[in-house]
Design a protein around this motif. Structure first.
Motif, PDB file in Angstrom:
ATOM      1  N   UNK A 260       0.827  -1.166   0.049  1.00 17.72           N
ATOM      2  CA  UNK A 260       0.139  -0.045  -0.054  1.00 17.72           C
ATOM      3  C   UNK A 260       0.863   1.215   0.031  1.00 17.72           C
ATOM      4  N   UNK A 261       2.065   1.013   0.766  1.00 17.59           N
ATOM      5  CA  UNK A 261       2.882   2.282   0.869  1.00 17.59           C
ATOM      6  C   UNK A 261       4.382   1.996   0.715  1.00 17.59           C
ATOM      7  N   UNK A 263       8.169   3.473   0.407  1.00 14.30           N
ATOM      8  CA  UNK A 263       9.220   4.684   0.801  1.00 14.30           C
ATOM      9  C   UNK A 263      10.214   4.331   0.015  1.00 14.30           C
ATOM     10  N   UNK A 278       5.960  -0.493  -9.293  1.00 19.11           N
ATOM     11  CA  UNK A 278       4.803   0.601  -9.691  1.00 19.11           C
ATOM     12  C   UNK A 278       3.567   0.153  -9.382  1.00 19.11           C
ATOM     13  N   UNK A 280       2.789  -0.499  -6.534  1.00 22.45           N
ATOM     14  CA  UNK A 280       2.562   0.136  -5.187  1.00 22.45           C
ATOM     15  C   UNK A 280       1.460   1.088  -5.219  1.00 22.45           C
ATOM     16  N   UNK A 281       0.482   1.228  -3.929  1.00 26.47           N
ATOM     17  CA  UNK A 281      -0.566   2.180  -4.215  1.00 26.47           C
ATOM     18  C   UNK A 281      -0.133   3.523  -3.999  1.00 26.47           C
ATOM     19  N   UNK A 282       0.623   3.765  -3.243  1.00 28.32           N
ATOM     20  CA  UNK A 282       1.222   5.074  -2.903  1.00 28.32           C
ATOM     21  C   UNK A 282       2.884   4.996  -2.800  1.00 28.32           C
ATOM     22  N   UNK A 283       3.708   5.888  -3.440  1.00 32.14           N
ATOM     23  CA  UNK A 283       5.032   5.916  -3.256  1.00 32.14           C
ATOM     24  C   UNK A 283       5.574   7.208  -2.703  1.00 32.14           C
ATOM     25  N   UNK A 284       6.272   7.132  -1.594  1.00 32.38           N
ATOM     26  CA  UNK A 284       6.998   8.398  -1.207  1.00 32.38           C
ATOM     27  C   UNK A 284       8.358   8.348  -1.536  1.00 32.38           C
ATOM     28  N   UNK A 298       6.393   8.795  -8.030  1.00 30.98           N
ATOM     29  CA  UNK A 298       5.800   8.922  -6.534  1.00 30.98           C
ATOM     30  C   UNK A 298       4.501  10.022  -6.509  1.00 30.98           C
ATOM     31  N   UNK A 299       3.731   9.658  -5.443  1.00 32.92           N
ATOM     32  CA  UNK A 299       2.626  10.483  -4.934  1.00 32.92           C
ATOM     33  C   UNK A 299       3.128  11.556  -4.333  1.00 32.92           C
ATOM     34  N   UNK A 300       4.188  11.418  -3.447  1.00 37.08           N
ATOM     35  CA  UNK A 300       4.707  12.438  -2.417  1.00 37.08           C
ATOM     36  C   UNK A 300       6.167  12.331  -2.644  1.00 37.08           C
TER      37      UNK A 300
ATOM     38  N   UNK B 224      -0.245   8.569 -13.878  1.00 32.72           N
ATOM     39  CA  UNK B 224       0.026   9.017 -12.513  1.00 32.72           C
ATOM     40  C   UNK B 224      -0.189  10.436 -12.266  1.00 32.72           C
ATOM     41  N   UNK B 227       3.497  14.554  -8.407  1.00 31.16           N
ATOM     42  CA  UNK B 227       4.051  14.102  -7.304  1.00 31.16           C
ATOM     43  C   UNK B 227       3.884  15.504  -6.227  1.00 31.16           C
ATOM     44  N   UNK B 228       3.193  15.341  -5.153  1.00 32.70           N
ATOM     45  CA  UNK B 228       3.004  16.328  -4.237  1.00 32.70           C
ATOM     46  C   UNK B 228       4.002  16.395  -3.100  1.00 32.70           C
ATOM     47  N   UNK B 248      -3.279   5.444   4.106  1.00 29.42           N
ATOM     48  CA  UNK B 248      -2.477   4.063   4.176  1.00 29.42           C
ATOM     49  C   UNK B 248      -1.883   3.964   5.446  1.00 29.42           C
TER      50      UNK B 248
END
Lengths: 324, 249
Positions: A260-261, A263, A278, A280-284, A298-300, B224, B227-228, B248
């Protein structure tokens, strides 16, 4: 008719992915107007077997032959194919994990069934049977048509989810015929990872790359992972350099994961690395190079030095946990 | 004793994947073809085993299912050090077709140990090795990350979901190998490249099999969102976003 699911156990317990497989099979069985039979191999107690009903299994077959304590591909394939024949299964579902990948192709040959490996969702059509699967290392999906009356699928983890649909399953002891020639390999030594979250089963993964500069710098990563209950992973250069064991390598030639997450710390984001993560639900992404390609995936994103960012992030998570 | 290493001809791992004809065909325009990375590691290890076996392993053969376009890849395998090669002259239609062709090669030549890579880096099926072992009735060991040969016996280290196991196995056997089997792939030297030209590369026609599966079309994943960015001084904000927005944690 039936949809047969092979549910693997770990020291007598099922995992999240076992329930996901049953959930998927239950949805598929509704479309095919049939029911779900789960097959368990090894020692699993009745309460644990019964729990598979929670996700829609209407029958559970339990094969407890003492010779099936460790994975023997040939013997397991024989057991699963015999169960499929007994239940007249038209679809057999496996996890796309080490065991599923080892056994499903053998079962497919035994049942003269077409195989779809790395399935990413329900079939778009069941007649003809067309199912989406991952291809080209996560960069695309392929719709695969299976022409045979029986189909074998391996489901990519975390691609369907868990759905509860309580049923009261009947539990049946299953005694397949096994020959000595089915046991041509033997396990001499087992080295199990205990007390650690499995990378392929983890909901959160903390992964690091060459940007960490040295294997001595892993402590802040370990602290973050421990704080949030994450598994550790790394990029290819890190495992090639021997900084971390190769089991932790995620990417095209390592493990392909879908937490899900995720890093990505000090990982630039080469195409081969992204291929493995790729889904992964969210990538930081944490990287000091603002132009690193990982920020495209990445999302964040955090631009900064990992050695400073990580302790601050761990502290923030601790604070969050304390107040929630 | 003879080892067969099965080789898949795949697009270079940096290839930008594109499709054509209404997303029904993989567009091979401009694609560089390579030995599937796991197959290359398998070949490297097979050669190391042969060299240190004191003559017990007589020969390492490579085999591929592919049209003439696959020849540079199989020649490269010969240049790396394989003794001889087979090419089954057909497109590798699907995993079962490919496994059935390779099974014919194994039956004809009588290999004791067969190496297959854990998957090919194009369609990621990971099925050829398992299917091949079942067609032949051989034992198989999957996700193998080390193979050793000592005192006339092979041992295999395999990764399982949750650890590692050391196994012994009776030949004939198919070992399906992954990363760790060799550290770096062997690179052909000039002498290897020269020798490869005169090594036997036998082309054989494909045997007919059932057509079990076929690709209908392809889809690219949705793009996608941007990115934030979160300020490095404000990790509380990141935790907050992961909790309230991504949900999450």
């Amino acid at each position: 008719m039936a949809v047969l699911v092979y549910t693997e156990n770990w020291d007598g317990k099922f995992k999240k992915l076992s329930y996901e497989l049953i959930s998927y099979a239950t949805k598929l069985a509704e479309t095919l107007n049939t029911s779900v039979v789960a097959l368990s191999i090894g020692n699993v107690d009745e309460a644990e077997l019964r729990a598979l009903g929670q996700y829609g299994a209407s029958k559970v077959l339990a094969a407890k032959d003492g010779r099936l304590g460790s994975l023997e591909n040939k013997a397991f394939a024989s057991v699963i194919a015999q169960a499929a024949e007994k239940e007249q299964a038209t679809v057999v579902v496996f996890a796309h994990n080490f065991t599923g990948k080892a056994v499903a192709p053998r079962v497919a040959v035994r049942l003269k069934a077409g195989l779809a490996a790395g399935v990413a969702g329900l079939p778009q059509s069941t007649d003809p049977f067309i199912v989406p699967k991952k291809a080209f290392n996560g960069s695309s999906f392929a719709n695969l048509k299976i022409n045979t009356p029986i189909r074998v699928l391996t489901l990519f983890q975390n691609s369907f989810g868990i759905l509860e649909k309580p049923a009261e399953p009947t539990i049946e002891s299953f005694e397949p015929t096994l020959n000595d020639s089915d046991f041509a390999t033997s396990v001499k030594d087992v080295n199990k990872v205990t007390g650690k979250i499995l990378l392929t089963d983890a909901e959160i993964v903390v992964s690091a790359g060459r940007g960490m500069k040295s294997p001595e710098n892993w402590a802040p990563l370990e602290q973050l992972a421990e704080t949030i209950g994450a598994a550790l992973a790394c990029s290819r250069p890190v495992s090639d350099e021997g900084w971390r064991p190769h089991e932790e390598h995620v990417g095209q030639t390592g493990k392909v994961i879908a937490p899900n997450l995720y890093f990505a710390v000090g990982i630039s984001g080469a195409i081969q690395h992204v291929a493995g993560v790729s889904s992964s639900k969210f990538i930081v992404a944490i990287n000091k190079d603002k132009d690193a390609p990982i920020f495209d995936t990445a999302a964040y994103g955090v631009i900064g030095d990992a050695m400073q960012v990580l302790p601050a992030l761990t502290a923030a998570f601790k604070e969050f946990k304390a107040s929630n | 004793m003879k080892i067969l290493v099965c080789i898949s001809n795949v697009p270079d791992t940096t290839t930008k994947i594109r499709f054509k004809d209404n997303n029904s065909v993989f567009d091979t325009t401009g694609v560089q073809w390579i030995i599937n990375p796991w197959d290359e590691l398998a070949l490297t290890r097979a050669l190391e085993l042969k060299e240190t076996s004191g003559g017990a392993i007589e020969k390492v053969t490579v085999a591929t299912v592919g049209l003439t376009g696959a020849e540079p890849t199989i020649r490269k395998a010969l240049a790396i050090g394989a003794d001889d090669a087979f090419r089954v002259d057909s497109d590798p239609v699907d995993a079962y077709f490919t496994a059935a062709q390779l099974a014919e090669v194994v039956k004809k030549e009588g290999y004791d140990l067969v190496f297959c890579g854990i998957e090919s880096s194009d369609y990621n099926g990971g099925a050829v090795g398992g299917m091949l072992s079942e067609i032949l009735g051989f034992a198989s060991i999957s996700s193998v990350s080390a193979v050793n040969y000592e005192n006339g016996a092979f041992t295999f280290l395999r990764e399982i979901d949750g650890g590692k196991e050391t196994l012994s196995g009776n030949l004939p056997l198919v070992a399906i190998v992954q990363k760790g089997i060799a550290i770096n792939p062997r690179i052909p030297n000039m002498r290897g490249i020269m020798n490869a030209r005169s090594k036997p590369l036998v082309v054989i026609p494909a045997a007919s099999t059932d057509n079990q599966t076929q690709y209908v079309n392809y889809e690219l994943p949705p793009a996608k969102a941007k990115c934030k960015m979160v300020d490095a001084e404000n990790m509380t904000e990141l935790v907050h976003l992961l909790h309230t927005e991504a949900k999450v944690i």
